[in-house]
Design an enzyme around this catalytic site. Structure first.
Site, PDB file in Angstrom:
ATOM      1  N   GLU A  42      79.818 -82.748  38.341  1.00 17.68           N
ATOM      2  CA  GLU A  42      78.904 -81.648  38.021  1.00 17.68           C
ATOM      3  C   GLU A  42      77.996 -81.376  39.226  1.00 17.68           C
ATOM      4  O   GLU A  42      77.587 -80.242  39.469  1.00 17.68           O
ATOM      5  CB  GLU A  42      78.069 -81.967  36.770  1.00 17.68           C
ATOM      6  CG  GLU A  42      77.308 -80.761  36.243  1.00 17.68           C
ATOM      7  CD  GLU A  42      76.766 -80.942  34.832  1.00 17.68           C
ATOM      8  OE1 GLU A  42      77.466 -80.625  33.857  1.00 17.68           O
ATOM      9  OE2 GLU A  42      75.623 -81.420  34.709  1.00 17.68           O
ATOM     10  N   GLY A  49      69.506 -82.888  34.482  1.00 21.72           N
ATOM     11  CA  GLY A  49      70.007 -83.588  33.290  1.00 21.72           C
ATOM     12  C   GLY A  49      70.758 -84.868  33.630  1.00 21.72           C
ATOM     13  O   GLY A  49      70.525 -85.922  33.027  1.00 21.72           O
ATOM     14  N   ARG A  50      71.650 -84.796  34.611  1.00 15.58           N
ATOM     15  CA  ARG A  50      72.482 -85.978  34.922  1.00 15.58           C
ATOM     16  C   ARG A  50      71.716 -87.033  35.698  1.00 15.58           C
ATOM     17  O   ARG A  50      72.248 -88.092  35.988  1.00 15.58           O
ATOM     18  CB  ARG A  50      73.747 -85.549  35.663  1.00 15.58           C
ATOM     19  CG  ARG A  50      73.507 -84.696  36.901  1.00 15.58           C
ATOM     20  CD  ARG A  50      74.788 -84.011  37.361  1.00 15.58           C
ATOM     21  NE  ARG A  50      74.557 -83.035  38.423  1.00 15.58           N
ATOM     22  CZ  ARG A  50      74.183 -81.765  38.244  1.00 15.58           C
ATOM     23  NH1 ARG A  50      73.974 -81.309  37.023  1.00 15.58           N
ATOM     24  NH2 ARG A  50      74.028 -80.949  39.268  1.00 15.58           N
ATOM     25  N   LYS A  63      67.231 -81.343  27.524  1.00  8.00           N
ATOM     26  CA  LYS A  63      66.298 -80.798  28.517  1.00  8.00           C
ATOM     27  C   LYS A  63      65.911 -79.365  28.133  1.00  8.00           C
ATOM     28  O   LYS A  63      64.749 -79.010  28.107  1.00  8.00           O
ATOM     29  CB  LYS A  63      66.940 -80.832  29.903  1.00  8.00           C
ATOM     30  CG  LYS A  63      66.037 -80.319  30.988  1.00  8.00           C
ATOM     31  CD  LYS A  63      66.628 -80.482  32.364  1.00  8.00           C
ATOM     32  CE  LYS A  63      65.760 -79.742  33.378  1.00  8.00           C
ATOM     33  NZ  LYS A  63      66.289 -79.798  34.724  1.00  8.00           N
ATOM     34  N   HIS A  97      97.044-101.775  32.626  1.00 10.50           N
ATOM     35  CA  HIS A  97      98.155-101.660  31.691  1.00 10.50           C
ATOM     36  C   HIS A  97      98.379-100.218  31.258  1.00 10.50           C
ATOM     37  O   HIS A  97      99.142 -99.962  30.326  1.00 10.50           O
ATOM     38  CB  HIS A  97      97.903-102.554  30.476  1.00 10.50           C
ATOM     39  CG  HIS A  97      97.767-104.004  30.856  1.00 10.50           C
ATOM     40  ND1 HIS A  97      98.848-104.841  30.991  1.00 10.50           N
ATOM     41  CD2 HIS A  97      96.684-104.739  31.182  1.00 10.50           C
ATOM     42  CE1 HIS A  97      98.427-106.045  31.361  1.00 10.50           C
ATOM     43  NE2 HIS A  97      97.115-106.012  31.485  1.00 10.50           N
ATOM     44  N   GLU A 131      75.512 -77.990  20.814  1.00  7.40           N
ATOM     45  CA  GLU A 131      75.929 -79.237  20.175  1.00  7.40           C
ATOM     46  C   GLU A 131      74.721 -79.997  19.631  1.00  7.40           C
ATOM     47  O   GLU A 131      74.723 -80.479  18.485  1.00  7.40           O
ATOM     48  CB  GLU A 131      76.662 -80.135  21.192  1.00  7.40           C
ATOM     49  CG  GLU A 131      77.992 -79.600  21.692  1.00  7.40           C
ATOM     50  CD  GLU A 131      77.865 -78.684  22.910  1.00  7.40           C
ATOM     51  OE1 GLU A 131      76.767 -78.112  23.132  1.00  7.40           O
ATOM     52  OE2 GLU A 131      78.857 -78.534  23.637  1.00  7.40           O
ATOM     53  N   LYS A 149      80.404 -71.402  28.095  1.00  3.95           N
ATOM     54  CA  LYS A 149      79.414 -71.380  27.001  1.00  3.95           C
ATOM     55  C   LYS A 149      79.251 -69.962  26.489  1.00  3.95           C
ATOM     56  O   LYS A 149      79.201 -69.715  25.281  1.00  3.95           O
ATOM     57  CB  LYS A 149      78.051 -71.883  27.501  1.00  3.95           C
ATOM     58  CG  LYS A 149      77.951 -73.373  27.714  1.00  3.95           C
ATOM     59  CD  LYS A 149      76.484 -73.723  28.031  1.00  3.95           C
ATOM     60  CE  LYS A 149      76.370 -75.078  28.689  1.00  3.95           C
ATOM     61  NZ  LYS A 149      75.029 -75.363  29.196  1.00  3.95           N
TER      62      LYS A 149
END
Ligand code: F6P
Length: 529
Positions: A335, A249-250, A194, A365, A200, A493
Site C-alpha cells: 500500500e 493507517g498502516r 481513522k 509444505h 466494513e 470503493k
C-alpha cells in the site's frame, strides 16, 4: 518538491557482468557473513546470502547517498509534509517519542496517559471478560499481529486478562464469529477507524451496537482521527480515543489504535513495544548508511527489484506467533510503495515487490517447491527466533534447523552432476538416471535475507516492525515516490457504492456486459432467497 537525481548507471553496468555466484562470493571472502551481518535491538540481520558483491554494495550505498537519504530522513523526523499528495506530515515515530514538536509530544503523551488509565481501570474492574476489536486494513492488521506477539511476550501457559477477538471483513461471518458465545454485559467493543467512514467497520460496528443493546452506551468505544464521525455514530464522547491525520493507517499501531492490546495485555507491555521501536528509530537516525539496518534492507530490495528484476519477495517467519507478519507487511509495503507515479507526477521506475508469505515450516509444505525449482527467482526474508518460549526446546531446534536449511538449500542448490552421482550410488541404471536427474536438480544461487530475533517479546517486535517501516521509507526515497498516500484503493470503493445501490434495487449504473451479468446473478439470488 525536491527531486533526487539518482544515478542508476553504475549499478546497471555492474548487472551487465551477470548475476554473481553466491558460492564464489563466499569462497572469495571468508569474512563475508561477518561483513554482511548487522545487529541492533535484539535483531541480527544477515544479508550475506543476497546476490551482492562488494562492488555492488558500494554502488548501492552510492545510490543511497545520491538519493539524499540522510536529508530525507531528517525531513521525516522533522515533521515536514512529505506526504505531498495529502499535504501531511508523517509522524508515526512521534508516537514512540522519537520526534515531534512540543505540541505533538504533548498530544501523544496526554493520549498515552489516558489510554493507560482507561486500560488499567477496565482491567482492575474485573467487570469484563472479552474485547471485540473492529477495524480493517491498518486498523486491524497491526493489532492482530500484536495480539500474537504479545501472547508470546507473556510466555507459555500465562493467560491474558481478557479474551481478544477481531472482526474486519464486511462478510457477516466476521462479526458473527467475533461475537459468538460472548455476553454483551461483559464485552467491550472497540471500533477502530481513522476516517470513521469505512464501510466494513461501520457495518460491523452497527451490528455490534445492536448486539450490545442496553450496554451499548457503556461498552462501545471508538478510536479515530474523526471524532465527529464517531460521535454521530452514537459513541459516547467520553469513550472516544483520538489519533491524528499525521499518522497513516498502516503506521498507526503505535497509537490508541492498539487500545485493545493495552486492555488485554496491559499498558506496560505496550510501553515495551514502543520502547523497542524507539530504539530502532534512534539507530535509523544515527547509524552510518553502511551499518544502518533499514538502509541495508532497502538496498537489497532495490538490487533485487530494479537490477535483477525479481518482482516478488516471500516473507517467511519461522515462528507461529509471527504468522501474521507477512499479511501485515503486505499492507505496509504494497500500500505504501505500490505506485506508478513519481513525486513529480512522471512515471516511476519499477516499485514495490509483490510480498507474500506464510509461517515456516507450513510454507515449506505448500509453495517452497516453486521457490527452489520454479522458473522465477523469488528472494526470501527468513525470520527466526532463537529463544524457546513454549517450553518445547526440541521444537525450537527443529524450527531453527528448518529455517537455516532452507536458505542454505536455496543458495547451494544441487547440480545435475551431484544428482547423477547420488542416483548412481543408489544403484539406478543409466536410462533411469537420464530420465530423473533433471527433475531432481536444483538451480541454487537463489538469494535470501535471514533476520534472527534473540527472543520474541513486545520490545523486539517493536524494533522489527520499525525496521521494516523505515525500510519502506528508504526504498520510497530511492524510487522517488510518496509512500504515505493510497489513492489506489479509492476507485474500487467508489464502484462498490454504485453496485451496492443497484443490488438494493437502484437503477442500472451502466456497466460492461461482464459486470452487468454478475450483478444480475446476485439480484436473482437475492430475489429467490
Ligand atoms: O482502503 C484502505 C484503507 O484506507 C487503509 O489505508 C486503511 O488502513 C484502511 O483502509 C482502514 O481505514 P480506516 O482506519 O479509516 O477505517
Amino acid at each position: 518538491m525536491v527531486k533526487r537525481h539518482v544515478n542508476w548507471d553504475k549499478l546497471s553496468a555492474l548487472v551487465k557482468n551477470g548475476v554473481p555466484s553466491l558460492g564464489a562470493l563466499f569462497k572469495d571472502d571468508p569474512n563475508r557473513a561477518a561483513r554482511m551481518s548487522f545487529a541492533h535491538g535484539g535483531l541480527y540481520v544477515d544479508v550475506s546470502k543476497q546476490l551482492i558483491s562488494k562492488d555492488v554494495l558500494q554502488a548501492l550505498l552510492g545510490l543511497a547517498k545520491d538519493a539524499e537519504i540522510e536529508a530525507q530522513r531528517a525531513d521525516l523526523f522533522a515533521g515536514k509534509p512529505i506526504n505531498t499528495t495529502e499535504n501531511r506530515a508523517v509522524l508515526h515515530p512521534a508516537l514512540r517519542g522519537s520526534c515531534g514538536d512540543a505540541s505533538i509530544s504533548e498530544q501523544v503523551e496526554a493520549m498515552g496517559i489516558r489510554t493507560r488509565k482507561f486500560a488499567q481501570a477496565i482491567r482492575e474492574s474485573g467487570q469484563y471478560k472479552a474485547v471485540v476489536h473492529i477495524g480493517i486494513g491498518g486498523s486491524d492488521l497491526g493489532p492482530r499481529l500484536l495480539a500474537d506477539g504479545f501472547a508470546a511476550s507473556l510466555g507459555f501457559g500465562a493467560q491474558p486478562a481478557l479474551e481478544l477477538r477481531f472482526a474486519n471483513n464486511v462478510d457477516g461471518a466476521s462479526i458473527n464469529d467475533a461475537l459468538a458465545g460472548l455476553d454483551p454485559k461483559s464485552t467491550l467493543v472497540v471500533m477502530v477507524s481513522k476516517t470513521f467512514t469505512t464501510q466494513e467497520t461501520r457495518m460491523n460496528g452497527k451490528a455490534a451496537r445492536d448486539w450490545l443493546g442496553q450496554f451499548a452506551q457503556d461498552n462501545m468505544i471508538a478510536v479515530t482521527a474523526n471524532q465527529g464521525g464517531a460521535r454521530n455514530f452514537g459513541v459516547d464522547p467520553a469513550q472516544i480515543f483520538e489519533f491524528w491525520d499525521w499518522v497513516g493507517g498502516r503506521f498507526s499501531l503505535w497509537s490508541a489504535v492498539s487500545l485493545s492490546l493495552q486492555l488485554v495485555y496491559g499498558p506496560d507491555m505496550f510501553d515495551d513495544f514502543l520502547a523497542g521501536a524507539a530504539d530502532m528509530d534512534a539507530h535509523f537516525k544515527s547509524a552510518p548508511l553502511e551499518n544502518n539496518l533499514p538502509v541495508i534492507l532497502a538496498l537489497t530490495d532495490i538490487w533485487n527489484r530494479n537490477f535483477l528484476s525479481y518482482p516478488a519477495r516471500a516473507v517467511i517467519p519461522y515462528a507461529r506467533r509471527l504468522r501474521k507478519f507477512s499479511s501485515f507487511l503486505q499492507q505496509l509495503e504494497m500500500e505504501s510503495n505500490g505506485k506508478s507515479a513519481a513525486l513529480d507526477g512522471k512515471p516511476a521506475t519499477q516499485t514495490s515487490q509483490v510480498v507474500f508469505g506464510d509461517e515456516g515450516t507450513n510454507a515449506q509444505h505448500a509453495f517452497f517447491q516453486q521457490l527452489h525449482q520454479g522458473t522465477d527467482v523469488v528472494p526470501v526474508d527468513f525470520l527466526a527466533v532463537l529463544t524457546d518460549r513454549e517450553n518445547r526446546p526440541a521444537h525450537t531446534s527443529a524450527l531453527l534447523a528448518n529455517c537455516f536449511a532452507q536458505s542454505e538449500a536455496l543458495m547451494r542448490g544441487k547440480s545435475e552432476t551431484e544428482v547423477r552421482k547420488g542416483l548412481k550410488a543408489k544403484g539406478m541404471n543409466a536410462a533411469d538416471i537420464d530420465a530423473l536427474a533433471p527433475h531432481k536438480t536444483f538451480p541454487g544461487n537463489r538469494p535470501s535475507t535471514t533476520i534472527v530475533l534473540e527472543r520474541l517479546d513486545a520490545h523486539t517486535l517493536g524494533a522489527l516492525i520499525a525496521l521494516y517501516e523505515h525500510k519502506v521509507f528508504v526504498t520510497s526515497v530511492i524510487w522517488n515516490i510518496n509512500a504515505f498516500d493510497q489513492w489506489g484503493v479509492e476507485l474500487g470503493k467508489e464502484l462498490a457504492g454504485t453496485i451496492l445501490d443497484e443490488l438494493q434495487g437502484g437503477t442500472d449504473g451502466g456497466h460492461d456486459s461482464s459486470t452487468a451479468a454478475l450483478i444480475a446473478l446476485a439480484r436473482k439470488a437475492q430475489a429467490d432467497a
